[in-house]
Design a protein around this motif. Structure first.
Motif, short mmCIF file in Angstrom:
data_model
loop_
_atom_site.label_atom_id
_atom_site.label_comp_id
_atom_site.label_asym_id
_atom_site.label_seq_id
_atom_site.Cartn_x
_atom_site.Cartn_y
_atom_site.Cartn_z
N VAL A 217 0.85 -1.19 0.00
CA VAL A 217 0.00 0.00 0.00
C VAL A 217 0.88 1.24 0.00
N SER A 218 0.33 2.32 -0.52
CA SER A 218 0.96 3.63 -0.38
C SER A 218 -0.11 4.63 0.01
N TRP A 219 0.07 5.22 1.18
CA TRP A 219 -0.89 6.20 1.68
C TRP A 219 -0.14 7.45 2.11
N ALA A 220 -0.76 8.58 1.86
CA ALA A 220 -0.31 9.88 2.36
C ALA A 220 -1.54 10.76 2.42
N PRO A 221 -1.49 11.88 3.14
CA PRO A 221 -2.67 12.74 3.24
C PRO A 221 -3.15 13.29 1.90
N GLN A 223 -3.17 12.76 -2.43
CA GLN A 223 -3.04 11.73 -3.45
C GLN A 223 -1.72 11.84 -4.20
N ALA A 224 -1.31 13.04 -4.54
CA ALA A 224 -0.06 13.22 -5.28
C ALA A 224 1.13 12.69 -4.48
N GLU A 225 1.10 12.89 -3.18
CA GLU A 225 2.20 12.39 -2.34
C GLU A 225 2.18 10.87 -2.26
N ALA A 226 0.99 10.28 -2.12
CA ALA A 226 0.89 8.82 -2.10
C ALA A 226 1.42 8.22 -3.40
N GLU A 227 1.09 8.85 -4.52
CA GLU A 227 1.58 8.36 -5.81
C GLU A 227 3.09 8.53 -5.92
N ALA A 228 3.60 9.67 -5.46
CA ALA A 228 5.04 9.92 -5.55
C ALA A 228 5.83 8.91 -4.71
N ILE A 229 5.34 8.59 -3.53
CA ILE A 229 6.01 7.59 -2.68
C ILE A 229 6.06 6.25 -3.38
N ALA A 230 4.91 5.81 -3.91
CA ALA A 230 4.87 4.51 -4.57
C ALA A 230 5.79 4.48 -5.78
N SER A 272 -3.62 5.19 -2.56
CA SER A 272 -4.73 6.12 -2.36
C SER A 272 -4.51 6.94 -1.10
N ALA A 273 -4.92 8.23 -1.17
CA ALA A 273 -4.96 9.07 0.02
C ALA A 273 -6.25 8.87 0.80
N ASP A 274 -7.19 8.17 0.20
CA ASP A 274 -8.51 7.94 0.80
C ASP A 274 -8.45 6.68 1.67
N LEU A 275 -8.51 6.84 2.98
CA LEU A 275 -8.45 5.69 3.87
C LEU A 275 -9.64 4.76 3.66
N GLY A 276 -10.78 5.31 3.27
CA GLY A 276 -11.93 4.48 2.98
C GLY A 276 -11.69 3.53 1.81
N ARG A 277 -10.92 3.99 0.85
CA ARG A 277 -10.56 3.12 -0.28
C ARG A 277 -9.73 1.94 0.21
N HIS A 278 -8.82 2.20 1.12
CA HIS A 278 -8.00 1.13 1.68
C HIS A 278 -8.87 0.15 2.49
N VAL A 279 -9.85 0.67 3.20
CA VAL A 279 -10.79 -0.20 3.91
C VAL A 279 -11.48 -1.13 2.92
N ALA A 308 -2.36 6.23 11.05
CA ALA A 308 -3.60 6.38 10.29
C ALA A 308 -4.33 5.05 10.15
N PHE A 309 -3.61 4.02 9.81
CA PHE A 309 -4.26 2.72 9.63
C PHE A 309 -4.68 2.12 10.96
#
Length: 321
Positions: A217-221, A223-230, A272-279, A308-309
């Motif tokens: 998984v890649s999460w950040a507050p 979306q652009a940051e989550a994508e950059a990390i991944a 995803s930056a959306d924690l609900g999506r990860h759920v 967060a998780f």
């Protein structure tokens, strides 16, 4: 109920920081943990590769979590040494340790200078190693001449109950083969239908024991940051077998991944930056029947992900289950 674990990525994080992260994960509500066992990272950008077995002793002592490790006996590791490592941790921390066994990757195994065998030979070698490890954990003296050689080996320190030896697989065919010998199955996140086919193949072939899933998984507050990390950390890990099995160095992985598109990364990592999506993603995996799901945030900084998780994702998934 599904247990949710923290995956400790030795390829990406200094072992001292990784120990801090897994201690924090336990406090944040994670149920278990597992770690990789690499000699080399997948990319020079990842930049680490601590020795898993040293770290596991520290992590088991520092927490009350159960731990697993994914190991490839037969080339870099002699199976008698792996049996001794498994036996010692099992004796010190009864019921808290399991080992997943696979055929490995050239990027870790080429360091011995031996040739990298064809896949069918790697499978045969692993099967011999499994038999050697089981016999040693059962207290037998073992001599063996085959793809691996063992001369009068005996474990003098053994656990009362041998730790589970779990089969590592990414294909349906390998999952079916693991049913011959494994105490459980572990795989990585993939399309739900593929995961279902793997589980069915394992169970239909008589496979027993728990089902483990490692989820990238890649999460950040944002979306652009989550994508950059991944993209920065995990684009070298998007290649299907045999490419990921056969490349030899981090430099090789960096060269072939130089122009990987972001869409390819999101096929491998749940970004995803959306924690609900990860759920939602995790609920799909739970519905497949996995007994333990280890979450691997592919970034090098773990605290924000763990917080967060632990607070927003795991309670909702557990509540839904």
């Amino acid at each position: 109920m599904t247990a949710f674990g923290f995956h400790a990525s030795h390829e990406q994080i200094h072992p001292a920081k990784l120990l801090e992260a897994v201690i924090h994960a336990e406090r944040a509500g994670f149920d278990a943990a597992m770690c990789s066992d690499h000699f080399s990272p997948w990319s020079e950008r990842q930049g680490q590769s601590g020795f898993a077995w040293s770290w596991l002793g520290a992590a088991l002592q520092a927490t009350n979590l159960s731990f697993g490790v994914v190991n490839a006996p037969g080339q870099r590791y002699h199976p008698a040494i792996i049996a001794q490592a498994i036996g010692t941790l099992g004796a010190m921390y009864p019921g808290r340790f399991w080992a997943a066994l696979g055929t490995g990757e050239a990027s870790n195994e080429h360091i011995t200078g031996d040739g990298w065998p064809r896949k069918e030979l790697r499978n045969a070698r692993l099967r011999e190693c499994v038999d050697v490890i089981r016999a040693l954990l059962a207290g037998e003296e073992v001599s063996h001449d085959g793809l691996v050689t063992v001369d009068r080996a005996k474990l003098w320190t053994r656990p009362e109950e041998p730790p589970a030896l779990v089969g590592a697989a990414v294909s349906v065919a390998t999952a079916r083969w693991c049913a011959e010998w494994a105490d459980g199955l572990i795989t990585v996140n993939a399309p739900v239908e593929h995961l279902r086919q793997m589980i069915d193949a394992y169970r239909d072939a008589g496979g027993r024991g728990p089902l483990h899933l490692q989820v990238h998984v890649s999460w950040a507050p944002e979306q652009a940051e989550a994508e950059a990390i991944a993209y920065e950390q995990w684009r070298s890990n998007v290649f299907a077998p045999p490419v990921c099995w056969d490349l030899e160095t981090a430099e090789h992985f960096d060269v072939v991944s130089a122009d990987v598109p972001m869409a390819k990364v999101t096929e491998t990592v749940n970004v995803s930056a959306d924690l609900g999506r990860h759920v939602g993603w995790l609920e799909e995996y739970v519905a497949l029947g996995f007994d333990q799901i280890a979450l691997h945030h592919v970034g090098q900084e773990q605290r924000a992900f763990v917080d967060a998780f632990g607070a927003e994702v795991l309670p909702k998934v557990r509540g839904g289950a």
